[in-house]
Design a protein around this motif. Structure first.
Motif, PDB file in Angstrom:
ATOM      1  N   THR A  84       0.079   3.121  -5.669  1.00 54.02           N
ATOM      2  CA  THR A  84       0.633   2.255  -4.634  1.00 54.02           C
ATOM      3  C   THR A  84       1.694   1.340  -5.248  1.00 54.02           C
ATOM      4  OG1 THR A  84      -0.979   0.483  -4.978  1.00 54.02           O
ATOM      5  CG2 THR A  84      -1.567   2.237  -3.414  1.00 54.02           C
TER       6      THR A  84
ATOM      7  N   ARG B 146       1.670  -1.823  -5.177  1.00 50.95           N
ATOM      8  CA  ARG B 146       0.947  -2.872  -5.903  1.00 50.95           C
ATOM      9  C   ARG B 146       0.555  -2.400  -7.298  1.00 50.95           C
ATOM     10  NH1 ARG B 146      -2.766  -3.583  -2.555  1.00 50.95           N
ATOM     11  NH2 ARG B 146      -2.299  -5.646  -1.672  1.00 50.95           N
TER      12      ARG B 146
ATOM     13  N   ASP C  36       5.589   6.277   2.508  1.00 53.11           N
ATOM     14  CA  ASP C  36       5.047   6.966   1.329  1.00 53.11           C
ATOM     15  C   ASP C  36       6.085   7.895   0.720  1.00 53.11           C
ATOM     16  OD1 ASP C  36       2.612   5.724   1.468  1.00 53.11           O
ATOM     17  OD2 ASP C  36       1.566   7.395   2.415  1.00 53.11           O
TER      18      ASP C  36
ATOM     19  N   GLY D  45       0.772  -1.241   0.000  1.00 54.64           N
ATOM     20  CA  GLY D  45       0.000   0.000   0.000  1.00 54.64           C
ATOM     21  C   GLY D  45       0.798   1.282   0.000  1.00 54.64           C
ATOM     22  N   THR D  46       2.118   1.202   0.032  1.00 59.32           N
ATOM     23  CA  THR D  46       2.941   2.415   0.030  1.00 59.32           C
ATOM     24  C   THR D  46       2.731   3.186  -1.264  1.00 59.32           C
ATOM     25  OG1 THR D  46       4.618   1.313   1.381  1.00 59.32           O
ATOM     26  CG2 THR D  46       5.278   3.325   0.245  1.00 59.32           C
ATOM     27  N   ARG D  47       2.571   4.502  -1.145  1.00 58.56           N
ATOM     28  CA  ARG D  47       2.286   5.339  -2.316  1.00 58.56           C
ATOM     29  C   ARG D  47       3.564   5.953  -2.882  1.00 58.56           C
ATOM     30  NH1 ARG D  47      -1.204   9.939  -0.958  1.00 58.56           N
ATOM     31  NH2 ARG D  47       0.038   9.932   0.952  1.00 58.56           N
TER      32      ARG D  47
END
Length: 330
Positions: free
Chosen positions: A224, A226, A277, A186-188
């Motif tokens: 993200t 992903r 992030d 989930g890191t942006r």
């Protein structure tokens, strides 16, 4: 000294991914350019970016202050692009990102250079507590501004372009591996085009933005981790499942890779960075310390990635031309 002679620019790390883009822009503007590198004998290709004698590789080692002073002597503009992604031997984060950057700033001030531009990395303030790389970059920014208060600090996000490190590496993994490892899904991120970064560096060097400030550069797309991997799989025409890897296991594996005698695929420090992030801050947007502050419209990934990611397709450019092989991540 001929006052009508073109200005002299010293670019530390000018033979790298960003540096080659910047040197070409500087040459087109008519500057004389010193490309300061540890091994000038391996940087001869930069000469072709300008006219005869316009671009000259010179020797400089950020751990040797005398070589830095020689490289900066007489320069009107100094730009530091040097950075390392992992530590090995004498190449330590503190030596390069802090002490080396400070030495360049001191040399630029002593030489009377009219401007100094220091390239850092986006998100180092947020990641400093978990990453030695980020902490050294942040300390380096402070050291530079202490020695040269009017310096401009440029913090780009992950960069994309023909010879980038991230998207080409992920494309290679998509071609070779049956699955794609996914850490911190989930890191942006806000990837930025290397051409836009080079243009911002040029404008900063020419005094088109306020000095003594930190500028954060990101592209138009926030995705993200992903989503980025899914995008890479689409561009590479590969249908690979994404395999979530717990951060602890990823750090352990990275530590083992770090023991091998070649460049690691990923380090434990980089695993930590993947958990933070990497996007332009609200404060930077509000104060126009972004590409907008340079008058640059950010270039999206959709217009650049297809121009080189086709190389990772099963049949290369033929897949691209025929619209075949558009596999997507599971």
């Amino acid at each position: 000294m001929d006052r009508n002679a073109p200005k002299l620019v010293t670019v530390f790390g000018g033979s790298g991914f960003v540096g080659t883009q910047l040197v070409q822009l500087l040459a087109r503007r008519g500057y004389r350019i010193r490309v300061a590198v540890r091994r000038p004998d391996l940087a001869g290709t930069v000469r072709m970016f300008g006219g005869v004698g316009q671009v000259v590789p010179v020797q400089a080692n950020l751990r040797n202050e005398n070589s830095i002073r020689r490289a900066v002597a007489g320069a009107d503009i100094v730009i530091n692009l040097v950075g390392i992604g992992f530590e090995r031997g004498k190449q330590r984060f503190a030596a390069v990102h802090v002490d080396g950057a400070a030495a360049i700033a001191r040399a630029a001030a002593a030489a009377g250079a009219g401007s100094l531009v220091q390239m850092s990395a986006l998100g180092v303030d947020a990641a400093a507590e978990v990453s030695a790389y980020a902490r050294s970059k942040l300390d380096g920014e402070a050291a530079v501004l202490d020695a040269y208060p009017q310096a401009v600090i440029i913090r780009p996000s992950i960069m994309f372009g023909q010879d980038d490190g991230f998207f080409n590496l992920m494309g290679t993994l998509a071609r070779l591996l049956p699955v794609m490892p996914l850490i911190h899904a989930g890191t942006r991120f806000q990837p930025v085009y290397v051409g836009d970064v080079a243009e911002a560096l040029l404008k900063a060097a020419e005094g088109e933005v306020k000095p003594g400030r930190v500028y954060e550069l990101g592209g138009p797309d926030v995705e993200t981790h992903r989503d980025l991997l899914r995008r890479i799989l689409r561009e590479a025409g590969r249908n690979r499942p994404l395999l979530p890897v717990p951060p602890g296991l990823a750090r352990f594996g990275a530590a083992l890779l770090g023991l091998l005698p070649f460049k690691p695929l990923i380090t434990a420090d980089q695993v930590a960075l993947l958990g933070v992030d990497n996007v332009v801050s609200d404060a930077a947007i509000k104060e126009k310390r972004t590409l907008a502050g340079f008058g640059i419209v950010p270039t999206g990934m959709d217009s650049i990635l297809p121009t080189y990611m086709w190389r990772f397709r099963r049949n290369g450019q033929f897949d691209r031309e025929n619209g075949a092989g558009d596999g997507v991540a599971a």
